[in-house]
Motif scaffolding. Structure first.
Motif, short mmCIF file in Angstrom:
data_model
loop_
_atom_site.label_atom_id
_atom_site.label_comp_id
_atom_site.label_asym_id
_atom_site.label_seq_id
_atom_site.Cartn_x
_atom_site.Cartn_y
_atom_site.Cartn_z
N ASP A 50 0.81 -1.21 0.00
CA ASP A 50 0.00 0.00 0.00
C ASP A 50 0.85 1.27 0.00
OD1 ASP A 50 -2.36 -1.31 -0.08
OD2 ASP A 50 -2.70 -1.28 2.08
N ALA A 51 2.16 1.11 0.02
CA ALA A 51 3.04 2.27 0.10
C ALA A 51 3.03 3.09 -1.18
CB ALA A 51 4.47 1.83 0.41
N GLY A 52 2.57 2.54 -2.27
CA GLY A 52 2.53 3.28 -3.53
C GLY A 52 1.56 2.66 -4.49
N GLU A 53 1.75 2.94 -5.75
CA GLU A 53 0.88 2.42 -6.80
C GLU A 53 1.02 0.90 -6.88
OE1 GLU A 53 0.13 3.02 -11.56
OE2 GLU A 53 1.54 4.32 -10.53
N ARG A 54 -0.08 0.23 -7.23
CA ARG A 54 -0.06 -1.22 -7.32
C ARG A 54 -0.46 -1.68 -8.71
NH1 ARG A 54 -2.40 -3.80 -2.05
NH2 ARG A 54 -4.32 -3.72 -3.20
N SER A 78 -3.55 -11.58 -24.99
CA SER A 78 -3.41 -11.33 -23.55
C SER A 78 -2.14 -10.55 -23.22
CB SER A 78 -3.38 -12.68 -22.83
OG SER A 78 -3.11 -12.52 -21.47
N ALA A 79 -2.16 -9.82 -22.11
CA ALA A 79 -0.98 -9.10 -21.62
C ALA A 79 -0.03 -10.03 -20.88
CB ALA A 79 -1.40 -7.95 -20.72
N VAL A 80 -0.42 -11.29 -20.73
CA VAL A 80 0.42 -12.29 -20.05
C VAL A 80 1.39 -12.90 -21.05
CG1 VAL A 80 0.40 -14.47 -18.79
CG2 VAL A 80 -1.37 -12.76 -18.35
N LEU A 159 4.88 -17.59 -16.09
CA LEU A 159 4.03 -16.55 -16.67
C LEU A 159 4.10 -15.27 -15.84
CD1 LEU A 159 0.85 -18.63 -17.57
CD2 LEU A 159 2.65 -17.85 -19.12
N GLN A 160 4.10 -14.13 -16.54
CA GLN A 160 4.07 -12.81 -15.89
C GLN A 160 3.20 -11.88 -16.72
OE1 GLN A 160 6.60 -11.89 -12.71
NE2 GLN A 160 5.07 -13.47 -12.84
N ILE A 161 2.57 -10.94 -16.05
CA ILE A 161 1.81 -9.90 -16.74
C ILE A 161 2.81 -8.82 -17.13
CG2 ILE A 161 0.03 -8.12 -16.51
CD1 ILE A 161 -1.36 -10.02 -14.48
N ARG A 162 2.85 -8.49 -18.40
CA ARG A 162 3.76 -7.44 -18.89
C ARG A 162 3.04 -6.11 -18.76
NH1 ARG A 162 8.50 -9.06 -17.98
NH2 ARG A 162 9.50 -10.31 -19.57
N HIS A 163 3.58 -5.23 -17.93
CA HIS A 163 2.91 -3.98 -17.60
C HIS A 163 2.91 -2.97 -18.74
CE1 HIS A 163 2.38 -5.63 -13.71
NE2 HIS A 163 3.67 -5.78 -13.55
N ASN A 189 6.90 -1.08 -7.07
CA ASN A 189 8.33 -1.11 -6.79
C ASN A 189 8.92 -2.49 -7.00
OD1 ASN A 189 8.26 1.62 -6.07
ND2 ASN A 189 7.68 1.11 -3.98
N ASN A 190 8.11 -3.54 -6.90
CA ASN A 190 8.52 -4.94 -7.14
C ASN A 190 7.47 -5.62 -8.01
OD1 ASN A 190 10.91 -4.98 -5.45
ND2 ASN A 190 9.49 -4.80 -3.74
N PRO A 191 7.37 -5.20 -9.29
CA PRO A 191 6.25 -5.68 -10.11
C PRO A 191 6.41 -7.06 -10.70
CG PRO A 191 7.58 -4.16 -11.36
CD PRO A 191 8.18 -4.21 -9.99
#
Length: 196
Positions: A50-54, A78-80, A159-163, A189-191
């Motif tokens: 919650d310290a920043g954007e998620r 998909s963005a994955v 698998l990862q969601i590419r932001h 910060n750790n996406p």
């Protein structure tokens, strides 16, 4: 007489208003500032996300490679995407993430590959080692290669969601339909996660 003296001590003058010296004012201001820092810092310690954007992300430890990332994403494709952790890979000749379980030959023929879009490129290094590279533009996030790598290998594909592709929906459709609960909001910060 004592009441008048006490009153003068509190007010400091004859006007009747309390007198606050600079030292007392600074002490009070420092207390307020310290309480504010403790309150904000404590909240971050309790829930650092919650310290920043998620942003939305897949936890590789929870993912069961169900295939819904490819079909349920609001975006088409998909963005994955599949990600390869090279430092975890065994560079195996028989790669469960590259070859079908019932492959006729361990070559690069399309009928022997597990990826339906041809997004994995295999390059010979030296016997018996091969390098596997993901072409993200071709990947649809189906997870077939990840499932094979996890079942028969060391889990270097995940698998990862590419932001840069993700629309950042308020409620991620994949997350709502993920049977394993592997998709959640994480700190920007750790996406990205790592399989190890």
């Amino acid at each position: 007489m004592n009441e008048q003296a006490d009153s003068k001590k509190l007010t400091g003058d004859n006007t009747g208003e309390p007198s606050v010296n600079r030292r007392e004012f600074l002490k009070a201001a420092c207390r307020v500032l310290a309480l504010a820092v403790i309150a904000v810092g404590g909240r971050r310690l309790i829930d650092p996300a919650d310290a920043g954007e998620r942003v939305w992300q897949i936890d590789p430890k929870k993912c069961i490679q169900c295939g819904r990332c490819a079909s349920e994403c609001a975006l088409k494709p998909s963005a994955v995407r599949c990600v390869h952790a090279y430092d975890v890979c065994g560079y195996c000749k028989l790669c469960g993430g590259y070859h079908r379980p019932n492959a006729g030959k361990l070559d690069t023929a399309a009928e022997n590959q597990i990826c339906p879009t041809g997004a994995i490129v295999r390059t010979y290094i030296e016997d018996p080692f091969y390098e596997y590279r993901i072409i993200e533009e071709k990947c649809n996030g189906c997870g077939k290669c990840v499932k094979g790598c996890t079942a028969f290998g060391n889990g270097s594909l995940f698998l990862q969601i590419r932001h840069n592709l993700c629309a950042g929906c308020n409620e991620c459709r994949i997350s709502a339909r993920c049977p394993a609960g592997a998709i959640s909001l994480v700190s920007i910060n750790n996406p990205y996660f790592s399989p190890k």
